[in-house]
Design a protein around this motif. Structure first.
Motif, PDB file in Angstrom:
ATOM      1  N   LYS A   1       0.851  -1.185   0.000  1.00  0.00           N
ATOM      2  CA  LYS A   1       0.000   0.000   0.000  1.00  0.00           C
ATOM      3  C   LYS A   1       0.891   1.240   0.000  1.00  0.00           C
ATOM      4  CE  LYS A   1      -3.448  -0.300   2.562  1.00  0.00           C
ATOM      5  NZ  LYS A   1      -4.628  -0.361   3.384  1.00  0.00           N
TER       6      LYS A   1
ATOM      7  N   SER B   1      -3.263   0.694 -11.221  1.00  0.00           N
ATOM      8  CA  SER B   1      -3.819   2.032 -11.030  1.00  0.00           C
ATOM      9  C   SER B   1      -3.593   2.446  -9.577  1.00  0.00           C
ATOM     10  CB  SER B   1      -5.322   2.032 -11.330  1.00  0.00           C
ATOM     11  OG  SER B   1      -6.013   1.313 -10.323  1.00  0.00           O
ATOM     12  N   ARG B   2      -3.693   3.736  -9.328  1.00  0.00           N
ATOM     13  CA  ARG B   2      -3.559   4.222  -7.947  1.00  0.00           C
ATOM     14  C   ARG B   2      -4.632   3.563  -7.068  1.00  0.00           C
ATOM     15  NH1 ARG B   2       0.036   6.570  -4.359  1.00  0.00           N
ATOM     16  NH2 ARG B   2      -1.114   7.784  -2.847  1.00  0.00           N
ATOM     17  N   GLU B   3      -5.833   3.431  -7.580  1.00  0.00           N
ATOM     18  CA  GLU B   3      -6.920   2.832  -6.806  1.00  0.00           C
ATOM     19  C   GLU B   3      -6.586   1.387  -6.424  1.00  0.00           C
ATOM     20  OE1 GLU B   3      -7.388   4.563  -9.748  1.00  0.00           O
ATOM     21  OE2 GLU B   3      -7.987   6.363  -8.646  1.00  0.00           O
ATOM     22  N   GLN B   4      -6.005   0.642  -7.343  1.00  0.00           N
ATOM     23  CA  GLN B   4      -5.614  -0.736  -7.023  1.00  0.00           C
ATOM     24  C   GLN B   4      -4.573  -0.764  -5.909  1.00  0.00           C
ATOM     25  OE1 GLN B   4      -4.627  -1.640 -11.175  1.00  0.00           O
ATOM     26  NE2 GLN B   4      -5.817  -3.545 -10.932  1.00  0.00           N
ATOM     27  N   THR B   5      -3.584   0.117  -5.991  1.00  0.00           N
ATOM     28  CA  THR B   5      -2.503   0.091  -5.000  1.00  0.00           C
ATOM     29  C   THR B   5      -3.005   0.416  -3.597  1.00  0.00           C
ATOM     30  OG1 THR B   5      -1.803   2.405  -5.323  1.00  0.00           O
ATOM     31  CG2 THR B   5      -0.793   0.722  -6.743  1.00  0.00           C
ATOM     32  N   LEU B   6      -4.061   1.197  -3.501  1.00  0.00           N
ATOM     33  CA  LEU B   6      -4.594   1.550  -2.185  1.00  0.00           C
ATOM     34  C   LEU B   6      -5.163   0.342  -1.456  1.00  0.00           C
ATOM     35  CD1 LEU B   6      -6.259   4.966  -3.083  1.00  0.00           C
ATOM     36  CD2 LEU B   6      -4.102   4.589  -1.831  1.00  0.00           C
ATOM     37  N   ASP B   7      -5.428  -0.733  -2.183  1.00  0.00           N
ATOM     38  CA  ASP B   7      -5.913  -1.980  -1.576  1.00  0.00           C
ATOM     39  C   ASP B   7      -4.799  -2.993  -1.309  1.00  0.00           C
ATOM     40  OD1 ASP B   7      -8.606  -1.240  -1.434  1.00  0.00           O
ATOM     41  OD2 ASP B   7      -8.999  -1.921  -3.483  1.00  0.00           O
TER      42      ASP B   7
END
Length: 165
Positions: free
Chosen positions: A37, A54-60
């Motif tokens: 993360k 994507s940035r959204e994927q990395t946040l998970d």
């Protein structure tokens, strides 16, 4: 052999998104993969795009401290007490791995040394303009386990050319 992907040029200001490692032996079947993360609100879209996430994927992705602890445990299991850090671009890869280990665990199992695969090959060939990348068998995909494996294959080829490992 280690390879990392990040969302920017330096640790702390930017984040290591993923990394892979492979034990350099004939089988190349002992691998580690971690997704982390982000630790910063800063990120460079072009840098992150290299990873394919994507940035959204990395946040998970997983908590960095947990990933680094799993990596340290894996290193101890497969390498014993003194693993050696090799990478294609150790100036880049090692700075992230070192910073994350020191920041999250208080120590770096690799110590404070690393070896640059490209420089090693240049020395073997006595030519500052040669490149080792033709020695890879595994395609360079920017998935860090694939890239570490390809670099490990190159190191094994260097061994077959006379390098003592």
């Amino acid at each position: 052999m280690v390879d990392i992907e990040s969302d920017g040029p330096i640790p702390h200001d930017y984040s290591m998104i993923s990394f892979g490692a492979v034990v350099v032996d004939q089988a190349l079947d002992k691998t580690f993969y971690g997704q982390l993360k982000p630790i910063s609100d800063k990120w460079i879209p072009e840098a992150l795009a290299v990873s394919g996430f994507s940035r959204e994927q990395t946040l998970d992705f997983d908590d960095p401290q947990l990933v680094m602890q799993r990596f340290a445990d894996w290193l101890k299991q497969v390498c014993g007490s003194k693993p050696m850090f090799f990478s294609d671009n150790n100036g880049f890869d090692w700075q992230f791995i070192n910073w994350y280990f020191i920041h999250f665990l208080g120590h770096n199992p690799f110590g404070f040394s690393s070896t640059n695969l490209g420089s090693l090959y240049k020395g073997m060939q006595r030519d500052m303009f040669v490149n080792f990348k033709h020695l890879r068998k595994t395609k360079h995909t920017h998935h860090p386990v694939d890239d570490a494996k390809g670099n490990a294959e190159a190191l094994l080829a260097m061994r077959d050319m006379g390098l003592k490992l």
